[in-house]
Write an enzyme that holds these catalytic residues in place. Structure first.
Site, PDB file in Angstrom:
ATOM      1  N   SER A  48       5.422  17.929  11.359  1.00 48.44           N
ATOM      2  CA  SER A  48       6.406  17.235  10.542  1.00 48.44           C
ATOM      3  C   SER A  48       7.515  16.635  11.411  1.00 48.44           C
ATOM      4  CB  SER A  48       7.013  18.197   9.518  1.00 48.44           C
ATOM      5  OG  SER A  48       7.747  17.488   8.543  1.00 48.44           O
ATOM      6  N   SER A  54       7.891  15.238  20.716  1.00 49.01           N
ATOM      7  CA  SER A  54       8.224  14.434  21.894  1.00 49.01           C
ATOM      8  C   SER A  54       8.921  15.280  22.960  1.00 49.01           C
ATOM      9  CB  SER A  54       9.107  13.246  21.494  1.00 49.01           C
ATOM     10  OG  SER A  54       8.432  12.400  20.585  1.00 49.01           O
ATOM     11  N   GLY A 129       5.524  11.957  13.038  1.00 47.80           N
ATOM     12  CA  GLY A 129       5.622  12.985  12.015  1.00 47.80           C
ATOM     13  C   GLY A 129       5.869  12.438  10.626  1.00 47.80           C
ATOM     14  N   LYS A 182      11.064  25.862  18.679  1.00 45.86           N
ATOM     15  CA  LYS A 182      12.487  26.139  18.453  1.00 45.86           C
ATOM     16  C   LYS A 182      12.731  27.614  18.148  1.00 45.86           C
ATOM     17  CE  LYS A 182      13.240  21.398  16.831  1.00 45.86           C
ATOM     18  NZ  LYS A 182      13.878  20.494  15.863  1.00 45.86           N
ATOM     19  N   ASP A 184      14.114  29.579  20.016  1.00 47.03           N
ATOM     20  CA  ASP A 184      15.453  29.924  20.491  1.00 47.03           C
ATOM     21  C   ASP A 184      16.492  29.807  19.380  1.00 47.03           C
ATOM     22  OD1 ASP A 184      14.583  27.127  20.975  1.00 47.03           O
ATOM     23  OD2 ASP A 184      16.718  26.822  21.418  1.00 47.03           O
ATOM     24  N   SER A 487      -7.365 -20.407 -15.421  1.00 51.28           N
ATOM     25  CA  SER A 487      -7.741 -20.482 -16.832  1.00 51.28           C
ATOM     26  C   SER A 487      -7.167 -21.763 -17.423  1.00 51.28           C
ATOM     27  CB  SER A 487      -7.189 -19.266 -17.580  1.00 51.28           C
ATOM     28  OG  SER A 487      -7.476 -19.356 -18.958  1.00 51.28           O
ATOM     29  N   GLY A 490     -10.435 -26.371 -16.784  1.00 51.37           N
ATOM     30  CA  GLY A 490     -11.547 -27.234 -17.175  1.00 51.37           C
ATOM     31  C   GLY A 490     -12.861 -26.878 -16.514  1.00 51.37           C
ATOM     32  N   SER A 559     -12.614 -16.370 -10.855  1.00 55.21           N
ATOM     33  CA  SER A 559     -12.892 -15.778  -9.526  1.00 55.21           C
ATOM     34  C   SER A 559     -11.688 -15.943  -8.605  1.00 55.21           C
ATOM     35  CB  SER A 559     -14.147 -16.377  -8.900  1.00 55.21           C
ATOM     36  OG  SER A 559     -14.152 -17.776  -8.919  1.00 55.21           O
TER      37      SER A 559
END
Length: 648
Positions: A48, A54, A129, A182, A184, A487, A490, A559
C-alpha cells in the site's frame, strides 16, 4: 582475479560510499568477470501507499555499494530539500525518479534497479502503491520470480496489500516475502509483528499462497535487511531480507526441466540454401536430432542444427535465443510454436481466462481486441465476465463489464486457433495482453486458465460447393454494402433504392435492416454500448454467411463504432466490404425525426441514443460518402451504383 578497488569517500553519517567511476580498466574487467556467472533474480516490491517500498530499495542499493559519488551528492542535496526527519539521506529519492513522484512523495511509474551481492545479481522493480496505478504493478510483476510485500507495522494488512498479493498469485509468483516495515516506529514489538503475520497468512492461505516468509525490517534504519541480524529483534531467528533473496529459486532454471517449447519470432531465409526459425527457448532443452512438432499445424520434423551468431550449438536451453533448422521443409511461420513431439502444446480458439483490466475505458464485451500471446497476435473477443473478484473478501461478484483495476474471469474467443499452455504451466504461452485496435493502448493483462471443451469438439465442416461456386451460379461478385449514419440520416431509404435498382439488373441481393433484425435475430438485445456491439457482431456473421452464398448484402445500421465496422470488414475477403457513409448533420437528422426518438432522447426518456448521449464515430476512410442534404435518395442510390460497378 583483480580485486575491486576504488577511492573511498567517508560521508558525514559515517558510511563509506565507493566511487565506481574511479575504477581503472582492469578493475572493471575483473568486477564484471566476477559477476557474470552469478544467477539473476528478478523481484518486485509492492504494497500500500507509504509502506516504504522506495526507501527499502534505496537502502538495498546503498548497502550494496551501488551508488555513484555524484548520485550520493545529489541524494544528500535532495534529502535536505524534502526535509528528511533526523537522517542525512532519504533513500526513496534514489528510486522515485519522476518529478511528480518527488513532489508528491509517491511512486507512479515502475522503477527498475540493479544491484548485486557476493552470491547473486538482482533486478528489483519498485511498483506503485496507489490503486490508480495498479496496472503499473502488473507490469512489474509480469517478469518477477519473487515479490516483497511491504506492510506498515502501524497499519497492518490493508486492501491494497491484499490486491497486490492477489495479483502476484494470479501472475504466478510463488515466492512471497512479507516484509513488516517501520518496526522502529512500534519499538520492534514482537506482538505487533505476530498479529500482522497471522492476519496475512490467513488471507494468503485463502488465495493459495503457500511459500510466505515473514521478516521484521526497518528500511529507515536498515534492520534485518543486510546480512547481520538486528540487535533490536532478538526474538526473530530467521534470515535477513538479503539472505532470503539469495536463496529464492529462479523460474528460468525450473523451466529448463519442462518439455521443449520455442515460439517462432522470425523465419530467417537469407538465401535459398538456408531456412531457419529464430526465437527464444521458453521451456526445456533441445538438441540436434530431437523430434519436434509445430503447433497449431501439427507438422512434425527433427532438429537439423541449432545456430547462433557465435556458431552452432550442441544444445539449447530455456532462456537462450537461437535459430533452429529442421530436417524437413514444413509449414512454420511467426507465431507458431516448435515443441517436443512427444509432449506438444495444445491449440484452441476458445478459453477461460483471468483478466486484470488496465484501461480507464471499460471492457466492451463482444468488441474485437488484439490479443498478443508469445509471438502471435490475433483478434479476440471477450464475453461478458463470468464474475469479478473482490480482492478484499475474495467474493465473486456479478459483472457486466470490467472497469479500471478490476480483476475478473471471462471467456475469450480468438479468430483462429493459437498454440497455448495454461498460465500455471507457462507464463510465456499462457500470459497475454489485450490491445485496443483504435488506440493501440494495452487495456488488459490476461492469464489463460484452460481451453473450453467445446473448442476441441467443434470443427469446421468442409463442403464440396465453395463460395466461388455460389458466386458463379449467380454471375456476380459477392459484396457487403454497409450503410452507416445517424438515426434519420436516410440509410434504410437509400439502401432500399439501391436494392431495387440491383433487382432490375437481375442481381441476387438481400437487405438487412437495423429495425427488422431486432424483431427476430437480435430481439434479446437492448441499446447499451455492449448490446450495440453484439448487435453488429451478429449482423456481420449473418452478412458473411450470405456472401458465402454469393449474395450482394445491403445493411442499414447506425453501427456507431469504428471498431465493430472494422470487425465486419475483417471477416470478409479484401474488397468485399464497401463502407457507405450516409453523411447527414445531426440537426438535419433531428428535423426528420419521424419516430420522435430524438425528442425522447432530449427529454431524457430514451437512454443511450446515438448522437445525444451515446457517441457516433464517423468513418475515417469510407469507400463511398453520400450527402443527403445535397442529394435526394434516388440521386444517392444512383451515385452508389456508379461507384460499385462493375459487379463482376
Amino acid at each position: 582475479m583483480a580485486e575491486l578497488t576504488a577511492s573511498p569517500t567517508v560521508k558525514s553519517n559515517g558510511n563509506t560510499a565507493y566511487r565506481p567511476d574511479a575504477l581503472i580498466a582492469e578493475d572493471i574487467e575483473g568486477y564484471l568477470a566476477q559477476h557474470q556467472d552469478k544467477s539473476l533474480l528478478r523481484f518486485i516490491t509492492c504494497g500500500s501507499v507509504d509502506d516504504g517500498k522506495s526507501t527499502l530499495i534505496g537502502r538495498l542499493l546503498y548497502d550494496s555499494k551501488m551508488i555513484f559519488e555524484d548520485q550520493l551528492a545529489a541524494l544528500e542535496s535532495d534529502s535536505k530539500k524534502v526535509g528528511t526527519q533526523g537522517q542525512d539521506l532519504d533513500f526513496a529519492l534514489l528510486v522515485d525518479g519522476l518529478a511528480a513522484e518527488r513532489e508528491q512523495g509517491i511512486t507512479i511509474d515502475v522503477a527498475y534497479r540493479f544491484f548485486a551481492t557476493e552470491k547473486r545479481k538482482f533486478i528489483v522493480a519498485d511498483t506503485p502503491g496507489h490503486e490508480q496505478y495498479t496496472r503499473n504493478m502488473v507490469t512489474g510483476a509480469s517478469t518477477a520470480d519473487a515479490a516483497v510485500i511491504l506492510v506498515d507495522a502501524r497499519k497492518g494488512v490493508l486492501v491494497q496489500t491484499r490486491r497486490h498479493s492477489f495479483i502476484a498469485k494470479l501472475l504466478g509468483i510463488r515466492n512471497i516475502v512479507l516484509a513488516v516495515n517501520k518496526m522502529d516506529l512500534v519499538d520492534f514489538d514482537q506482538a505487533a509483528f505476530d498479529a500482522i503475520v497471522a492476519d496475512y497468512r490467513t488471507f494468503a492461505s485463502d488465495i493459495g499462497l503457500e511459500d510466505v516468509t515473514a521478516i521484521p525490517i526497518s528500511g529507515f534504519k536498515g534492520d534485518n535487511i543486510a546480512a547481520a541480524p538486528s540487535s533490536e529483534t532478538p526474538w526473530y531467528s530467521g534470515p535477513s531480507l538479503i539472505e532470503h533473496l539469495e536463496s529464492v529459486p529462479i523460474a528460468n532454471r525450473e523451466a529448463q526441466s519442462r518439455p521443449f517449447r520455442m515460439p517462432v519470432q522470425w523465419v530467417n531465409r537469407p538465401n535459398l540454401d538456408f531456412r531457419g526459425f529464430a526465437g527464444l527457448v521458453s521451456d526445456g532443452r533441445v538438441r540436434p536430432g530431437d523430434a519436434v512438432r509445430v503447433v497449431p499445424s501439427g507438422a512434425t520434423s527433427t532438429i537439423k542444427s541449432i545456430e547462433t551468431f557465435d556458431g552452432s550449438l550442441d544444445e539449447a536451453v530455456a532462456g537462450q535465443a537461437v535459430t533452429l533448422t529442421l530436417a524437413d521443409e514444413i509449414d512454420c511461420s511467426r507465431g507458431d510454436v516448435i515443441a517436443a513431439a512427444e509432449a506438444p502444446v495444445e491449440a484452441a480458439d476458445q478459453f477461460e481466462a483471468s483478466l486484470v483490466w488496465m484501461s480507464e475505458d471499460a471492457l466492451k464485451p463482444g468488441r474485437g481486441y488484439w490479443l498478443k500471446l508469445g509471438t502471435r497476435t490475433v483478434t479476440a473477443t471477450i464475453q461478458e465476465p463470468k464474475y469479478e473478484i473482490n480482492v478484499n473478501t475474495l467474493e465473486h461478484l456479478a459483472a457486466k463489464t470490467l472497469d479500471l483495476n478490476a480483476i475478473g474471469v471471462a471467456e475469450v474467443t480468438t479468430d483462429r486457433p493459437i498454440a497455448f499452455e495454461s498460465y500455471a504451466d507457462s507464463k510465456t504461452l499462457g500470459g497475454f495482453i489485450l490491445i485496443d485496435k483504435e488506440t493501440n493502448a494495452t487495456v488488459a493483462a490476461g492469464m489463460l486458465n484452460f481451453s473450453l471443451r467445446r473448442a476441441q469438439n467443434v470443427h469446421w465442416q468442409a463442403t464440396d460447393i465453395a463460395r466461388t461456386d455460389h458466386a458463379k451460379l449467380k454471375n456476380q461478385q459477392p459484396r457487403v454494402l454497409w450503410f452507416t449514419g445517424l438515426s434519420g440520416s436516410g440509410k434504410s431509404t437509400i439502401a432500399n433504392e439501391v436494392e431495387k435498382r440491383l433487382a432490375l439488373m437481375n442481381r441476387h441481393t438481400f437487405l438487412l435492416d437495423g429495425d427488422n433484425v431486432r424483431h427476430g435475430l437480435n430481439k434479446d438485445l437492448g441499446f447499451t454500448e455492449a448490446d450495440r456491439i453484439e448487435n453488429i457482431r451478429r449482423v456481420g456473421e449473418v452478412a458473411k454467411l450470405m456472401t458465402d452464398a454469393g449474395l450482394i448484402v445491403l445493411t442499414a445500421f447506425i453501427s456507431p463504432f469504428r471498431a465493430e465496422r472494422r470487425m465486419v470488414r475483417d471477416m470478409l475477403p479484401d474488397g468485399e466490404f464497401i463502407e457507405i457513409f450516409v453523411d447527414t448533420p445531426l440537426e438535419v437528422a433531428e428535423e426528420r425525426d419521424v419516430k420522435g426518438l430524438y425528442k425522447k432522447a432530449r427529454e431524457g426518456t430514451l437512454k443511450n441514443f446515438t448522437g445525444i448521449d451515446s457517441p457516433y464515430e464517423e468513418p475515417e476512410a469510407p469507400e463511398i460518402t453520400v450527402n443527403t442534404v445535397a442529394m435526394t435518395a434516388a440521386e444517392a442510390a444512383e451515385y452508389i451504383l456508379q461507384q460499385i460497378m462493375p459487379l463482376k
